[in-house]
Structure formats: C-alpha cells, structure tokens
Design an enzyme around this catalytic site. Structure first.
Site, PDB file in Angstrom:
ATOM      1  CG  HIS A  82     -35.279 -20.114  70.918  1.00  0.00           C
ATOM      2  ND1 HIS A  82     -35.247 -21.029  71.939  1.00  0.00           N
ATOM      3  CD2 HIS A  82     -36.219 -19.203  71.251  1.00  0.00           C
ATOM      4  CE1 HIS A  82     -36.111 -20.670  72.862  1.00  0.00           C
ATOM      5  NE2 HIS A  82     -36.724 -19.565  72.465  1.00  0.00           N
ATOM      6  CG  ASP A 161     -32.991 -17.207  81.771  1.00  0.00           C
ATOM      7  OD1 ASP A 161     -33.676 -16.177  81.638  1.00  0.00           O
ATOM      8  OD2 ASP A 161     -33.367 -18.326  81.376  1.00  0.00           O
ATOM      9  NE  ARG A 168     -38.765 -11.713  82.891  1.00  0.00           N
ATOM     10  CZ  ARG A 168     -38.542 -12.418  81.767  1.00  0.00           C
ATOM     11  NH1 ARG A 168     -37.522 -13.259  81.691  1.00  0.00           N
ATOM     12  NH2 ARG A 168     -39.314 -12.271  80.726  1.00  0.00           N
ATOM     13  CB  SER A 183     -34.941 -14.656  79.203  1.00  0.00           C
ATOM     14  OG  SER A 183     -35.300 -15.970  79.485  1.00  0.00           O
ATOM     15  CE  LYS A 187     -33.974 -19.690  78.035  1.00  0.00           C
ATOM     16  NZ  LYS A 187     -34.780 -19.113  79.100  1.00  0.00           N
TER      17      LYS A 187
HETATM   18  N1  URA Z   1     -38.972 -17.800  77.094  1.00  0.00           N
HETATM   19  C1  URA Z   1     -37.830 -17.624  77.767  1.00  0.00           C
HETATM   20  O1  URA Z   1     -36.927 -18.462  77.689  1.00  0.00           O
HETATM   21  N2  URA Z   1     -37.680 -16.534  78.512  1.00  0.00           N
HETATM   22  C2  URA Z   1     -38.630 -15.574  78.616  1.00  0.00           C
HETATM   23  O2  URA Z   1     -38.427 -14.598  79.296  1.00  0.00           O
HETATM   24  C3  URA Z   1     -39.829 -15.783  77.919  1.00  0.00           C
HETATM   25  C4  URA Z   1     -39.956 -16.899  77.152  1.00  0.00           C
END
Ligand code: URA
Length: 443
Positions: A82, A161, A168, A183, A187
C-alpha cells in the site's frame, strides 16, 4: 454504554477498552451514534491520541464492519502493498508483475484517483479492454494460474472506515496518526493480506510533510500489523517531487512498461526494487534485500516481468499489443511545452501542483463523478538537481482539444511548481528509512 461517556473518557486522555471501541464503530456504522458525537470523539482522538492497542482495536473493528476477502484458496503467502498516495506513483503496475514473476502471488485490490493523486485502477483502464471487475472466483483462479490479478474494490468493504473518513474530511480530523493508520490498515486486513509492505510517502506531495511524522505514521501501521498477526514493514520514500517523469494514466502505463523492460526512470526503478524486495522477503522467497534485488533484476533482464504484465492484461481482457508497443496506448492530440523563465538548477517540484495541473488537463477527477481523459497528463523533463537554462522545456503537457480550457491554468501551475535555484542543488535521497517490527533503520 453511552457514546457521551466514551467521548469524555477520550477527551480526558484515558484509554478506551476493546469493547468500548467496538461499541463506537458498530454504533456509528449502523447509525445509532450520530455524526456530531463521532466528530467529537474523532477530535478527542486528534488531541489525545490512542495507544497501540486501541489503534489495533479500531482497525479490527473497521476491518470487520463489512465484507472481508478470504484469500486462503490462493496458494502461498499473499503479500499486499500500500502506498499512502502520491503523484506519478505507478509502482503497483511495476511491482505486481515483478513480484509475481519472482514467485510471490499478488492478489491486489486497488482504488481510483481523486483530486491531485491518481489511482492504479484508472491507469490500468488506459489499456483498451482491460477489465478491473472480476468475480471472486475469477480473481482467485487468475492468481492461482498466473500469480497476478489487480482489480477494483468491490462489494461493501470497510463501510465504517468509509463513513468515518468522510466525517474526518469535513471535521479537520484527517491528519491524526492513529486515525490514518487504522483507516489504511483496516482496508488491507479486510482485503485478506497475510503480510503487508507499506510505502509511506514523505514530503510536500505527501500526507506527512516531515520525515519524523512519516516515521511515526509508519510505526503506528507496523505496530497494528504486529498486534493483529500480519507481518508488516514500511519504507519511507520521497514525495517531495513526483515519482518518475509521467503523470497521467496512459503516460504512466508507458513508463511502467519501460521500467519493466529495464528502461525506466532511475527513481521509479529504485523505489520499485526496494518495495518489491521487501515483498519477496515477506513472501518467503528471499532472505535479504540483496538476494531479493538480484532475483528481481533477473526477472527484468530475462523479460519475465514484462511477460507477467502481458499475461495479466490478456487474462483481464486487455489489448496486449499495447504492452508490446506502448505507442498504441491513448495519445493526446496536443503537446505543449512549458519553458523555464530563468536558468539555474531545479530545487523543488511541488508534487501536488503537478497533480492538479494534470487534473486540469483531464487526467484526474475533480469530483467522484468526473470522467477522466486517459491520454492527458504531464511529462516532466526536469527533476530536482537537474540544470536548466532559461527557455528550456521543464515539462510537456499532453491534452486533447476538449480540455484546452484548462491549459492556461495548468501552465501556470507547472511554472509555480518548479523552484529554480541559482546554485547547484544536490539530488534528494529516494528512501529515508525502513520501519519493521524490530525497529527503525534510517538511511
Ligand atoms: N488514506 C486512508 O485510506 N485513510 C486515511 O485516513 C488517510 C489516507
């Protein structure tokens, strides 16, 4: 249990229990806890932080809030990668085939781009016919047969999320390290990874502008991985300028193909080799970075890495001729040079401005609904440290006539993005640190 008590507890700097965190996540995603209470809690976290245990609990609660993918029918250790986002970051298109060619299965879910950053799925769609939607069965079968598949996120993954991230975004609580870390990791965990290599970007074009903050974010994510039994390492890499020279979907596929041929820009190749080597180590195929890099270099030299990309393109319905002859990929009608107004050395390139310029030309989405122009983008001719003369080309804008209205603004942004110094500028390091469960190694 009442949300107000948990908000107060966090506001006063106390640690929430696993049950309390699960209560908040479930209550919020199911609509019993309203936005205003979740915003107050997120702001309390912003100021008070969260312990490693709380962060891991939040991650697992969000990972379990929707569909999860079980990759156990795919043989081998599944290593995901990622990147925390950047401009010109086409590493997945290079790494996937490279790592798969070296024997580690890559079952990757990727996203689309929004704003100044591009998404892997959009880039792959520059290849005509390429389908990013496979059924679960097709996805698993393809990875078992050829070792590689890259698809878009489907179904209802990590809804908690999604809801919290959107909240947010409008409550000034995005840039909280435990909230970002949980977050991202929720994923990856929902997508079924056994092990995770993170590419945490640092610099002007990244979420984290300073090295220390980037290391802190990396450590928070590595700690989550360790707590929940997923081997995780993080590479801190430069995003003070775009990666490689190409920004824009078809342009980036061309650059990725060149890199798989051993003919790509040095910075892109180096970052890909470093990330790929950690994927091989976590995937159990190599025991050191040196050994892994030698294996990967061999995959490029022998043509196996490029062949693997062709296999994936064929399996997902794309035109493999465009991989063999990238000049067949979408090509813009107009190419406009942006020229330096003063001579000297390139000192800085604001990555975000370059990404926004590409977006004005049609390469990116202003809103989720925008349709992108696959041929559009920016080709950087000068990178940090390069000498430049007044009147020399800094960048070439690729655009179709339908986007000519964005041209003037894109030109202005490119010129603003470049900082030129009258004295020589050293080249920037590409990788600053490696964060593993054993500690932080700075370079
Ligand atoms: N990318 C994400 O997936 N989540 C965040 O909180 C910030 C960047």
């Amino acid at each position: 249990m009442r949300a107000v008590d948990l908000i107060r507890k966090k506001r006063d700097g106390q640690e929430l229990t696993s049950e309390e965190i699960a209560f908040l996540v479930k209550g919020y995603s199911e609509g019993q806890i309203p936005d205003y209470q979740m915003s107050a809690w997120a702001m309390a976290v912003y100021y008070q932080g969260m312990s490693a245990r709380e962060t891991a609990d939040l991650t697992m609660a969000m990972a379990g809030s929707g569909d999860t993918i079980d990759l156990s029918s795919i043989r081998g250790i599944k290593v995901d990668k990622h990147s925390t986002g950047g401009v010109g970051d086409k590493t997945t298109v290079v790494l996937g085939p490279l790592v798969a060619a070296a024997g580690v299965p890559v079952a990757k879910m990727s996203g689309r781009g929004l704003g100044h950053t591009g998404g892997t799925i959009d880039k792959l769609e520059a290849i005509s016919g390429f389908s990013v939607e496979l059924t679960k069965e097709q996805f698993f079968r393809q990875v078992n047969e050829i070792g590689l598949a890259v698809v878009g996120q489907s179904g209802n993954m990590t809804p908690a999320d999604k809801k919290l991230y959107a909240l947010r975004d409008v409550t000034a609580t995005v840039d909280s390290i435990p909230l970002i870390a949980s977050s991202v990791m929720s994923k990856k965990i929902a997508a079924g990874a056994d092990a995770i290599v993170l590419d945490v970007k640092t610099g002007s074009g990244a979420f984290m502008k300073t090295l220390e903050d980037s290391i802190r974010l990396a450590k928070a994510m590595v700690d989550i991985g360790t707590q929940v039994g997923r081997r995780t390492v993080a590479v801190i890499s430069d995003m003070d300028q775009p990666l490689g020279h190409a920004i824009g979907n078809a342009l980036e596929i061309k650059e990725a193909v060149a890199t798989l041929r051993g003919d790509g820009p040095a910075d892109l190749e180096e970052v890909c080799l470093i990330l790929a080597s950690h994927m091989l180590i976590l995937g159990g195929k190599a025991s050191s970075e040196e050994e892994a890099k030698a294996m990967l270099a061999e995959q490029i030299k022998s043509g196996q890495a490029l062949e693997k990309l062709k296999q994936m393109v064929a399996a997902q319905g794309g035109n493999t001729e465009q991989i063999g002859r990238p000049e067949l990929l979408p090509e813009a009608e107009l190419k406009v040079d942006v020229k330096a107004t003063a001579g000297g050395y390139v000192e800085s390139i604001q990555a975000e401005e370059i990404g926004l310029a590409a977006m004005m030309l049609g390469a990116g989405r202003e809103t989720k609904e925008s349709v992108i122009d696959l041929a559009a983008g920016v080709e950087l001719r000068k990178k940090i440290g390069d000498p430049v003369e007044a009147g020399e080309t800094l960048a070439v804008l690729h655009l179709n006539r339908s986007h000519e209205t964005g041209l003037a603004e894109a030109q202005r942004r490119i010129l603003n993005a470049y900082g030129i110094s009258s004295t020589k500028v050293p080249r920037r390091p590409l990788v600053f640190a490696l964060v593993t469960p054993d500690g932080i190694k700075r370079f």
